[in-house]
Scaffold this motif. Structure first.
Motif, PDB file in Angstrom:
ATOM      1  N   LYS A   1      -4.104   1.551 -10.805  1.00  0.00           N
ATOM      2  CA  LYS A   1      -4.411   1.692  -9.387  1.00  0.00           C
ATOM      3  C   LYS A   1      -4.339   3.146  -8.949  1.00  0.00           C
ATOM      4  CE  LYS A   1      -3.335  -2.900  -7.769  1.00  0.00           C
ATOM      5  NZ  LYS A   1      -2.737  -3.694  -6.680  1.00  0.00           N
ATOM      6  N   PHE A   2      -5.274   3.501  -8.117  1.00  0.00           N
ATOM      7  CA  PHE A   2      -5.321   4.841  -7.556  1.00  0.00           C
ATOM      8  C   PHE A   2      -5.144   4.770  -6.044  1.00  0.00           C
ATOM      9  CE2 PHE A   2      -6.569   7.724 -10.919  1.00  0.00           C
ATOM     10  CZ  PHE A   2      -7.105   6.889 -11.876  1.00  0.00           C
ATOM     11  N   TYR A   3      -4.355   5.690  -5.521  1.00  0.00           N
ATOM     12  CA  TYR A   3      -4.195   5.833  -4.079  1.00  0.00           C
ATOM     13  C   TYR A   3      -4.577   7.253  -3.709  1.00  0.00           C
ATOM     14  CZ  TYR A   3      -1.743   1.400  -4.155  1.00  0.00           C
ATOM     15  OH  TYR A   3      -1.429   0.075  -4.329  1.00  0.00           O
ATOM     16  N   PHE A   4      -5.564   7.346  -2.817  1.00  0.00           N
ATOM     17  CA  PHE A   4      -6.079   8.652  -2.426  1.00  0.00           C
ATOM     18  C   PHE A   4      -5.496   9.097  -1.099  1.00  0.00           C
ATOM     19  CE2 PHE A   4      -9.639   9.846  -5.222  1.00  0.00           C
ATOM     20  CZ  PHE A   4      -9.741   8.708  -5.998  1.00  0.00           C
ATOM     21  N   GLY A   5      -5.286  10.387  -0.963  1.00  0.00           N
ATOM     22  CA  GLY A   5      -5.017  10.961   0.331  1.00  0.00           C
ATOM     23  C   GLY A   5      -6.315  11.067   1.116  1.00  0.00           C
ATOM     24  N   SER A   6      -6.204  11.386   2.394  1.00  0.00           N
ATOM     25  CA  SER A   6      -7.404  11.466   3.235  1.00  0.00           C
ATOM     26  C   SER A   6      -8.102  12.816   3.119  1.00  0.00           C
ATOM     27  CB  SER A   6      -7.068  11.154   4.692  1.00  0.00           C
ATOM     28  OG  SER A   6      -6.026  11.987   5.131  1.00  0.00           O
TER      29      SER A   6
ATOM     30  N   ILE B   1       0.854  -1.178   0.000  1.00  0.00           N
ATOM     31  CA  ILE B   1       0.000   0.000   0.000  1.00  0.00           C
ATOM     32  C   ILE B   1       0.896   1.236   0.000  1.00  0.00           C
ATOM     33  CG2 ILE B   1      -1.689   1.337   1.302  1.00  0.00           C
ATOM     34  CD1 ILE B   1      -2.857  -1.246   2.334  1.00  0.00           C
TER      35      ILE B   1
ATOM     36  N   GLY C   1     -11.152   9.174   8.449  1.00  0.00           N
ATOM     37  CA  GLY C   1      -9.718   9.337   8.664  1.00  0.00           C
ATOM     38  C   GLY C   1      -8.845   8.682   7.612  1.00  0.00           C
ATOM     39  N   LEU C   2      -9.465   7.950   6.714  1.00  0.00           N
ATOM     40  CA  LEU C   2      -8.697   7.280   5.657  1.00  0.00           C
ATOM     41  C   LEU C   2      -9.103   7.836   4.305  1.00  0.00           C
ATOM     42  CD1 LEU C   2      -8.993   3.558   6.849  1.00  0.00           C
ATOM     43  CD2 LEU C   2      -7.091   5.135   7.234  1.00  0.00           C
ATOM     44  N   GLY C   3      -8.195   7.745   3.364  1.00  0.00           N
ATOM     45  CA  GLY C   3      -8.545   8.126   2.006  1.00  0.00           C
ATOM     46  C   GLY C   3      -9.392   7.058   1.358  1.00  0.00           C
ATOM     47  N   LEU C   4      -9.940   7.368   0.214  1.00  0.00           N
ATOM     48  CA  LEU C   4     -10.647   6.355  -0.564  1.00  0.00           C
ATOM     49  C   LEU C   4      -9.688   5.208  -0.866  1.00  0.00           C
ATOM     50  CD1 LEU C   4     -12.424   8.740  -3.093  1.00  0.00           C
ATOM     51  CD2 LEU C   4     -13.568   7.284  -1.424  1.00  0.00           C
TER      52      LEU C   4
ATOM     53  N   GLN D   1      -9.120   1.620  -2.930  1.00  0.00           N
ATOM     54  CA  GLN D   1      -9.618   0.912  -4.103  1.00  0.00           C
ATOM     55  C   GLN D   1      -9.858  -0.558  -3.766  1.00  0.00           C
ATOM     56  OE1 GLN D   1      -6.949   0.823  -7.551  1.00  0.00           O
ATOM     57  NE2 GLN D   1      -8.668   1.411  -8.846  1.00  0.00           N
TER      58      GLN D   1
ATOM     59  N   GLY E   1      -7.878  -4.378  -6.193  1.00  0.00           N
ATOM     60  CA  GLY E   1      -7.247  -3.162  -5.712  1.00  0.00           C
ATOM     61  C   GLY E   1      -6.521  -3.461  -4.414  1.00  0.00           C
ATOM     62  N   ASP E   2      -6.544  -2.516  -3.505  1.00  0.00           N
ATOM     63  CA  ASP E   2      -5.808  -2.686  -2.251  1.00  0.00           C
ATOM     64  C   ASP E   2      -6.552  -3.429  -1.168  1.00  0.00           C
ATOM     65  OD1 ASP E   2      -3.664   0.244  -1.884  1.00  0.00           O
ATOM     66  OD2 ASP E   2      -3.350  -1.743  -2.758  1.00  0.00           O
TER      67      ASP E   2
ATOM     68  N   PHE F   1     -18.044   4.005  -3.105  1.00  0.00           N
ATOM     69  CA  PHE F   1     -18.158   4.769  -4.341  1.00  0.00           C
ATOM     70  C   PHE F   1     -17.762   3.914  -5.528  1.00  0.00           C
ATOM     71  CE2 PHE F   1     -19.247   9.012  -3.211  1.00  0.00           C
ATOM     72  CZ  PHE F   1     -18.714   9.244  -1.950  1.00  0.00           C
TER      73      PHE F   1
ATOM     74  N   LEU G   1     -18.768   3.742   3.459  1.00  0.00           N
ATOM     75  CA  LEU G   1     -19.347   4.485   2.336  1.00  0.00           C
ATOM     76  C   LEU G   1     -18.632   4.006   1.074  1.00  0.00           C
ATOM     77  CD1 LEU G   1     -21.118   6.770   1.158  1.00  0.00           C
ATOM     78  CD2 LEU G   1     -19.267   8.355   1.741  1.00  0.00           C
TER      79      LEU G   1
ATOM     80  N   TYR H   1     -14.518   1.853  -4.609  1.00  0.00           N
ATOM     81  CA  TYR H   1     -13.732   2.371  -3.488  1.00  0.00           C
ATOM     82  C   TYR H   1     -14.597   2.322  -2.232  1.00  0.00           C
ATOM     83  CZ  TYR H   1     -11.097   4.260  -7.379  1.00  0.00           C
ATOM     84  OH  TYR H   1     -10.392   4.381  -8.542  1.00  0.00           O
TER      85      TYR H   1
ATOM     86  N   GLN I   1     -14.752   4.330   1.604  1.00  0.00           N
ATOM     87  CA  GLN I   1     -14.261   5.490   2.322  1.00  0.00           C
ATOM     88  C   GLN I   1     -14.618   5.347   3.785  1.00  0.00           C
ATOM     89  OE1 GLN I   1     -15.425   8.650   3.821  1.00  0.00           O
ATOM     90  NE2 GLN I   1     -13.265   9.166   3.962  1.00  0.00           N
TER      91      GLN I   1
END
Lengths: 111, 115
Positions: free
Chosen positions: A98-103, A1, B40-43, B45, B58-59, B90, B88, B35, B37
């Motif tokens: 793959k996409f990694y999002f910030g919070s 991750i 406190g965490l990002g989206l 995958q 994904g992850d 998406f 949640l 995704y 959500q």
């Protein structure tokens, strides 16, 4: 991750202030950096997609820059308005799919 | 109107009761993804699909399944939901995946609670 970090977590500014946020991401295997605007009870909407080192993009009062070598992007809002209040997300596109999002950075603009 | 539609928008269910969250897009997009959500965490995958019959993890794929039998639809299946899947969700689509860096178009989200 992979770790994508956004700072600050939240920001309170007055109407008319200019502000900026940071997104930090790994500098290897970079494909793209996305910025999204997410209003409460709505779905995230794309602001910018940036792919090249040194990219600068602008949409109205909002602009963004990209440094892929050091792994960061800045989002700037000039003359903040109450309607700019939202959470701003950055997403690092790693390899093809793959996409990694910030919070996110939650912005509150007070009239 | 170009859109990504998810259903249901809200669901409360119990542990172990199979459920499916549907996602449909009308933009002829090749790439679709799911995704979750959490506070406190990002989206994060869960799964993605490059095109019909092409899906990959994904992850955070554990506890989820997907299928892509038609280009427009990409359902998320929870075979045996557990409370840690309360989140949640998406769905998002993009014209292309791969090396072309197209923006993601998001659905309105599905808030799932597993008791």
């Amino acid at each position: 991750i992979l770790n994508v970090e956004q700072s600050p977590q939240s920001l309170h500014v007055q109407e008319g202030d200019s502000t900026n946020f940071t997104c930090s991401f790994p500098s290897s295997n970079f494909y793209a950096l996305h910025w999204y605007r997410w209003e409460t009870a709505k779905s995230p909407e794309a602001l910018f997609v940036m792919t090249l080192n040194g990219d600068e993009k602008k949409k109205g009062r909002i602009s963004a820059t990209l440094n892929t070598k050091e792994g960061y992007s800045y989002l700037y809002i000039k003359g903040s308005q109450p309607e700019d209040s939202a959470t701003y997300l950055c997403a690092f596109k790693y390899n093809f799919n793959k996409f990694y999002f910030g919070s996110g950075t939650k912005l509150n603009v007070k009239p | 109107e170009a859109q990504v539609t998810q259903n249901p928008r809200y669901l409360i269910t119990v542990t172990g009761k199979k459920l499916t969250v549907t996602c449909s897009q009308n933009m002829n997009h090749e790439y679709m993804s799911w995704y979750r959500q959490d506070p406190g965490l990002g989206l994060r995958q869960i799964y993605y699909s490059m095109n019909v019959e092409v899906t990959d993890k994904g992850d955070v794929p554990e506890g989820y399944k997907v299928s892509r039998k038609e280009k427009r639809n990409f359902p998320l299946i929870l075979e045996s939901p557990s409370p840690n899947q309360t989140s949640l969700y998406f769905c998002a689509s993009s014209l292309y995946g791969g090396g072309v860096a197209g923006e993601l178009f998001f659905g309105e989200g599905s808030r799932l609670t597993v008791l």
